[in-house]
Design an enzyme around this catalytic site. Structure first.
Site, PDB file in Angstrom:
ATOM      1  N   TYR A 169      -0.435  21.528  31.059  1.00 37.19           N
ATOM      2  CA  TYR A 169      -1.724  21.041  30.540  1.00 37.19           C
ATOM      3  C   TYR A 169      -2.050  19.674  31.146  1.00 37.19           C
ATOM      4  O   TYR A 169      -3.132  19.469  31.688  1.00 37.19           O
ATOM      5  CB  TYR A 169      -1.642  20.961  29.024  1.00 37.19           C
ATOM      6  CG  TYR A 169      -2.923  20.511  28.349  1.00 37.19           C
ATOM      7  CD1 TYR A 169      -4.052  21.330  28.329  1.00 37.19           C
ATOM      8  CD2 TYR A 169      -2.988  19.277  27.703  1.00 37.19           C
ATOM      9  CE1 TYR A 169      -5.219  20.918  27.687  1.00 37.19           C
ATOM     10  CE2 TYR A 169      -4.154  18.867  27.061  1.00 37.19           C
ATOM     11  CZ  TYR A 169      -5.266  19.693  27.055  1.00 37.19           C
ATOM     12  OH  TYR A 169      -6.424  19.283  26.414  1.00 37.19           O
ATOM     13  N   ASN A 198      -7.227  13.056  20.196  1.00 36.57           N
ATOM     14  CA  ASN A 198      -7.087  14.089  19.143  1.00 36.57           C
ATOM     15  C   ASN A 198      -8.309  14.149  18.228  1.00 36.57           C
ATOM     16  O   ASN A 198      -8.655  13.160  17.574  1.00 36.57           O
ATOM     17  CB  ASN A 198      -5.857  13.798  18.267  1.00 36.57           C
ATOM     18  CG  ASN A 198      -4.577  13.855  19.060  1.00 36.57           C
ATOM     19  OD1 ASN A 198      -4.380  13.088  20.006  1.00 36.57           O
ATOM     20  ND2 ASN A 198      -3.690  14.776  18.701  1.00 36.57           N
TER      21      ASN A 198
HETATM   22  P1  NAD Z   1     -10.492  25.472  21.988  1.00 35.34           P
HETATM   23  O1  NAD Z   1      -9.312  26.268  22.354  1.00 35.34           O
HETATM   24  O2  NAD Z   1     -11.043  25.629  20.619  1.00 35.34           O
HETATM   25  O3  NAD Z   1     -11.674  25.726  23.022  1.00 35.34           O
HETATM   26  C1  NAD Z   1     -11.473  26.009  24.374  1.00 35.34           C
HETATM   27  C2  NAD Z   1     -12.352  27.194  24.741  1.00 35.34           C
HETATM   28  O4  NAD Z   1     -12.168  27.513  26.133  1.00 35.34           O
HETATM   29  C3  NAD Z   1     -11.997  28.453  23.949  1.00 35.34           C
HETATM   30  O5  NAD Z   1     -13.153  29.004  23.366  1.00 35.34           O
HETATM   31  C4  NAD Z   1     -11.386  29.385  24.993  1.00 35.34           C
HETATM   32  O6  NAD Z   1     -11.577  30.756  24.687  1.00 35.34           O
HETATM   33  C5  NAD Z   1     -12.105  28.930  26.249  1.00 35.34           C
HETATM   34  N1  NAD Z   1     -11.384  29.264  27.478  1.00 35.34           N
HETATM   35  C6  NAD Z   1     -10.063  29.042  27.761  1.00 35.34           C
HETATM   36  N2  NAD Z   1      -9.769  29.519  28.989  1.00 35.34           N
HETATM   37  C7  NAD Z   1     -10.916  30.031  29.498  1.00 35.34           C
HETATM   38  C8  NAD Z   1     -11.258  30.665  30.725  1.00 35.34           C
HETATM   39  N3  NAD Z   1     -10.352  30.878  31.686  1.00 35.34           N
HETATM   40  N4  NAD Z   1     -12.544  31.081  30.902  1.00 35.34           N
HETATM   41  C9  NAD Z   1     -13.467  30.886  29.944  1.00 35.34           C
HETATM   42  N5  NAD Z   1     -13.205  30.293  28.764  1.00 35.34           N
HETATM   43  C10 NAD Z   1     -11.951  29.870  28.545  1.00 35.34           C
HETATM   44  O7  NAD Z   1     -10.135  23.946  22.275  1.00 35.34           O
HETATM   45  P2  NAD Z   1     -10.993  22.634  21.984  1.00 35.34           P
HETATM   46  O8  NAD Z   1     -10.216  21.778  21.088  1.00 35.34           O
HETATM   47  O9  NAD Z   1     -12.375  22.988  21.616  1.00 35.34           O
HETATM   48  O10 NAD Z   1     -10.969  21.939  23.424  1.00 35.34           O
HETATM   49  C11 NAD Z   1     -12.102  21.976  24.276  1.00 35.34           C
HETATM   50  C12 NAD Z   1     -11.814  21.131  25.513  1.00 35.34           C
HETATM   51  O11 NAD Z   1     -11.581  19.775  25.133  1.00 35.34           O
HETATM   52  C13 NAD Z   1     -10.588  21.596  26.292  1.00 35.34           C
HETATM   53  O12 NAD Z   1     -10.852  21.466  27.676  1.00 35.34           O
HETATM   54  C14 NAD Z   1      -9.521  20.611  25.866  1.00 35.34           C
HETATM   55  O13 NAD Z   1      -8.553  20.436  26.852  1.00 35.34           O
HETATM   56  C15 NAD Z   1     -10.330  19.352  25.629  1.00 35.34           C
HETATM   57  N6  NAD Z   1      -9.680  18.446  24.663  1.00 35.34           N
HETATM   58  C16 NAD Z   1      -9.651  18.725  23.337  1.00 35.34           C
HETATM   59  C17 NAD Z   1      -9.037  17.849  22.457  1.00 35.34           C
HETATM   60  C18 NAD Z   1      -9.018  18.089  20.956  1.00 35.34           C
HETATM   61  O14 NAD Z   1      -8.440  17.274  20.224  1.00 35.34           O
HETATM   62  N7  NAD Z   1      -9.603  19.143  20.448  1.00 35.34           N
HETATM   63  C19 NAD Z   1      -8.400  16.695  22.940  1.00 35.34           C
HETATM   64  C20 NAD Z   1      -8.426  16.458  24.302  1.00 35.34           C
HETATM   65  C21 NAD Z   1      -9.081  17.330  25.160  1.00 35.34           C
HETATM   66  N1  UDP Z   2       3.190  17.875  14.679  1.00 26.58           N
HETATM   67  C1  UDP Z   2       3.881  17.909  13.490  1.00 26.58           C
HETATM   68  N2  UDP Z   2       3.811  19.034  12.739  1.00 26.58           N
HETATM   69  C2  UDP Z   2       3.066  20.114  13.080  1.00 26.58           C
HETATM   70  C3  UDP Z   2       2.352  20.070  14.300  1.00 26.58           C
HETATM   71  C4  UDP Z   2       2.443  18.933  15.074  1.00 26.58           C
HETATM   72  O1  UDP Z   2       4.558  16.939  13.114  1.00 26.58           O
HETATM   73  O2  UDP Z   2       3.033  21.101  12.318  1.00 26.58           O
HETATM   74  C5  UDP Z   2       3.236  16.634  15.478  1.00 26.58           C
HETATM   75  C6  UDP Z   2       3.459  16.837  16.967  1.00 26.58           C
HETATM   76  O3  UDP Z   2       4.836  16.887  17.257  1.00 26.58           O
HETATM   77  C7  UDP Z   2       2.766  15.610  17.541  1.00 26.58           C
HETATM   78  C8  UDP Z   2       1.629  15.331  16.573  1.00 26.58           C
HETATM   79  O4  UDP Z   2       1.964  16.031  15.372  1.00 26.58           O
HETATM   80  O5  UDP Z   2       3.656  14.497  17.524  1.00 26.58           O
HETATM   81  C9  UDP Z   2       0.284  15.821  17.079  1.00 26.58           C
HETATM   82  O6  UDP Z   2       0.440  17.168  17.455  1.00 26.58           O
HETATM   83  P1  UDP Z   2      -0.786  18.073  17.916  1.00 26.58           P
HETATM   84  O7  UDP Z   2      -0.202  19.367  18.373  1.00 26.58           O
HETATM   85  O8  UDP Z   2      -1.825  18.136  16.863  1.00 26.58           O
HETATM   86  O9  UDP Z   2      -1.448  17.268  19.133  1.00 26.58           O
HETATM   87  P2  UDP Z   2      -0.861  16.568  20.454  1.00 26.58           P
HETATM   88  O10 UDP Z   2       0.635  16.614  20.452  1.00 26.58           O
HETATM   89  O11 UDP Z   2      -1.445  17.352  21.561  1.00 26.58           O
HETATM   90  O12 UDP Z   2      -1.363  15.187  20.357  1.00 26.58           O
END
Ligand code: NAD
Ligand code: UDP
Length: 337
Positions: A169, A198
């Site tokens: 990732y 996050n």
């Molecule tokens: P999510 O999994 O809910 O949404 C991602 C979407 O992308 C899904 O609907 C999935 O079906 C689609 N997708 C995945 N692979 C695909 C492909 N090959 N073709 C078409 N569609 C595809 O996740 P999210 O939390 O909504 O994240 C959205 C974006 O934001 C992602 O790029 C993620 O890396 C980024 N992001 C999210 C967070 C967060 O905290 N939610 C943090 C940092 C970055």
């Molecule tokens: N985590 C946890 N319990 C859970 C899921 C996650 O303690 O059930 C911890 C995880 O190890 C990380 C933090 O919570 O330290 C945030 O995890 P998350 O998967 O939400 O996001 P990311 O690691 O991608 O920031």
């Protein structure tokens, strides 16, 4: 800055089209709602590998044919599938949110995650060039890895293990940034690059395995909350409405370099667990589990740049946002019964 203040932008006036890849996901569906409510039209492209079309069901009812959905894997070329639906209409913006995003989701799809971050991003960049569209790249705080600089400003280059399990990732997202910047330098792409920290809120997938979803589900079900490690690691949680307003501000700004969007208030996972227990009124126990490999010990965005160049800052405190999220999950659980 309120949304209405920004709707007078000469770029992408009301009625413009946006393409949101990953639109059926958590952030994609929330951003699609913002765009539709701001009187823009949206094409969502998604392969629903981690998202769900149900996330857009209410929007479909509200906005009719101003929302177009295409089920398609962006690792395959996208130009023709978009042309089939949009005809000669040009999109003002292409937003790349397509990627598995939660650790369990990308660890289960390691090769696909690398492919969507590389080939998928390139397909969408080519689409943006053909449409002469502004390109929003959803990058992540994960590009900072397990940071040794705290809080993390955009100038920090990060501390990523390139061969560990999370690297599929982190490195896909780092490659995505490099590719976007190369398209900007060499081909004149109109780039906006957001590093998302996050984020939580309504629309999260119930089984995404992220900490906020896990804790809420466990608390509501009366099951033990699962803390990985000793719970001293930190994250900074941004409410989704704040985040998507940040996307919109960035898209309308003239700032091309990466911008952190996140809530800088930092919590340990123990503090988060206590807050979830308090807000749900749950008596669940807390169980401790092994910390996953390369799990970052701390994370907090430095949002000085976002404040200065976008006039953006988060407005929703964790306590308030968590209460909305708990209420949303409780309603969703009731609807399923
Ligand atoms: P999510 O999994 O809910 O949404 C991602 C979407 O992308 C899904 O609907 C999935 O079906 C689609 N997708 C995945 N692979 C695909 C492909 N090959 N073709 C078409 N569609 C595809 O996740 P999210 O939390 O909504 O994240 C959205 C974006 O934001 C992602 O790029 C993620 O890396 C980024 N992001 C999210 C967070 C967060 O905290 N939610 C943090 C940092 C970055
Ligand atoms: N985590 C946890 N319990 C859970 C899921 C996650 O303690 O059930 C911890 C995880 O190890 C990380 C933090 O919570 O330290 C945030 O995890 P998350 O998967 O939400 O996001 P990311 O690691 O991608 O920031």
């Amino acid at each position: 800055m309120s949304l209405s203040d920004q709707q007078t932008s000469p770029w992408a006036p009301e009625g413009s089209w946006f393409i949101v890849a990953g639109g059926a996901g958590f952030l994609g569906s929330n951003f699609t709602r913002l765009l539709l409510e701001a009187d823009r039209n949206v094409v969502c492209i998604d392969d629903v590998s981690t998202g769900r079309w149900e996330n857009l069901a209410v929007l479909r009812e509200r906005f009719g044919d101003r929302l177009v959905t295409i089920e398609h894997d962006v690792r395959q070329p996208v130009l023709d599938v978009v042309r089939d639906r949009l005809g000669s209409t040009h999109a003002a913006g292409v937003c790349n949110l397509a990627s598995p995003a939660s650790p369990p989701a990308y660890l289960a799809r390691p090769i696909e995650t690398l492919e969507v971050g590389s080939r998928g991003t390139q397909n969408l960049l080519d689409l943006a060039l053909v449409h002469n569209a502004r390109f929003l790249q959803a990058s992540t705080s994960e590009i900072y890895g397990d940071p040794v600089v705290h809080p993390q400003p955009e100038t920090y280059w990060g501390n990523v293990n390139p061969i560990g399990p999370r690297s599929v990732y982190d490195e896909a997202k780092r490659f995505g940034e490099a590719l976007c910047c190369a398209y900007e330098r060499s081909l004149g792409l109109d780039l906006r690059l957001v590093r998302i920290f996050n984020t939580y809120g309504p629309g999260m997938q119930a089984d995404d395995g992220r900490v906020v979803t896990n804790f809420i589900h466990q608390a509501l079900a009366g099951e033990p909350l699962t803390i990985y490690g000793d719970g001293d690691q930190t994250r900074s949680f941004c409410y989704v409405d704040d985040l998507v307003c940040g996307f919109w501000s960035l898209l309308q700004s003239n700032h091309h370099g990466p911008v952190n969007i996140g809530n800088p208030v930092e919590f340990t996972m123990m503090e988060l667990a206590s807050l979830v227990l308090e807000l749900t009124g749950s008596t669940s126990a807390i169980n401790f589990h092994e910390l996953p490999e390369d799990d970052p010990k701390q994370r907090q965005p430095d949002i000085t740049l976002a404040t200065q160049v976008l006039g953006w800052e988060p407005t929703v405190a964790l306590r308030t946002g968590l209460q909305h999220t708990i209420d949303w999950f409780s309603r969703a659980a009731t609807d399923l019964r």
